[in-house]
Design a protein around this motif. Structure first.
Motif: not given
Ligand SMILES: [Fe+2]
Ligand SMILES: [Fe+2]
Length: 194
Positions: A1-30
């Motif tokens: 799922m990484f490529p389509p999610i990066v593409a979707a996020v990139s339409r809103v914000v430059d990924p290089g500007d993301i300062e915080v990442l959050f993992g609700s839990h440890q599952d691989p799909d997270i």
């Protein structure tokens, strides 16, 4: 799922500007693509449940990880607004958090509210709540192991002003479907796989 999610996020914000990442839990799909996100986001902070930091360290490439204490807390975002970590333990992971944005009135609820939609019935926002429940029921019965934990999460979330519930799978609940979902979840018997 990484490529389509990066593409979707990139339409809103430059990924290089993301300062915080959050993992609700440890599952691989997270969070199994954490190393890829870290590669794009530079020196971003990573927040995961405290008791899972040693697990997530296996795929964080040595990046420092902030452990969220069991009781929850605040993700400080500095200039914009702070987000709240809402304890969601055992709904479904044994260490798990929902994330609340008080300005947008959005609760990111991870696997709570998830629906397994057939491809031909995909929709972004739930339009027919009653019809939608059949795609949620089996998942919640199997993946939420504890009535008590479920009730605790509903109690915490009911105290928040929420306009949109955003699960990780399925479709979003908006407006009166938020209360409908909480009532449906409250009435559902969970942990019934054995
Ligand atoms: Fe999960
Ligand atoms: Fe999931």
């Amino acid at each position: 799922m990484f490529p389509p999610i990066v593409a979707a996020v990139s339409r809103v914000v430059d990924p290089g500007d993301i300062e915080v990442l959050f993992g609700s839990h440890q599952d691989p799909d997270i969070i199994s693509s954490l190393a890829l996100w870290l590669g794009m986001c530079g020196n971003s902070s990573v927040y995961v449940p405290a008791i899972r930091t040693s697990f997530v360290a296996h795929f964080s490439l040595g990046a420092p990880i902030e452990g969220i204490p069991d009781e929850g807390g605040v993700m400080p975002l500095g200039t914009s607004r702070d987000l709240t970590f809402v304890p969601a333990h055992y709904v479904h992971s044994s260490a798990n958090f929902s994330l609340y944005d008080p300005l947008a009135k959005v609760l990111f609820c991870g696997d709570v509210g998830a629906a397994l939609l057939p491809p031909d019935q995909f929709e972004v926002t739930v339009t027919d709540f009653d019809a939608h429940t059949r795609f949620m029921e089996g998942f919640h019965r199997r993946w939420i192991p504890s009535q008590g934990a479920k009730d605790d999460w509903i109690r915490r979330v009911s105290a928040l002003d929420i306009e949109m519930l955003c699960p990780q799978h399925g479709a979003l609940f908006e407006g009166e479907n938020v209360a409908r979902f909480l009532q449906w979840f409250s009435d559902l018997e969970v942990g019934s796989a054995v």
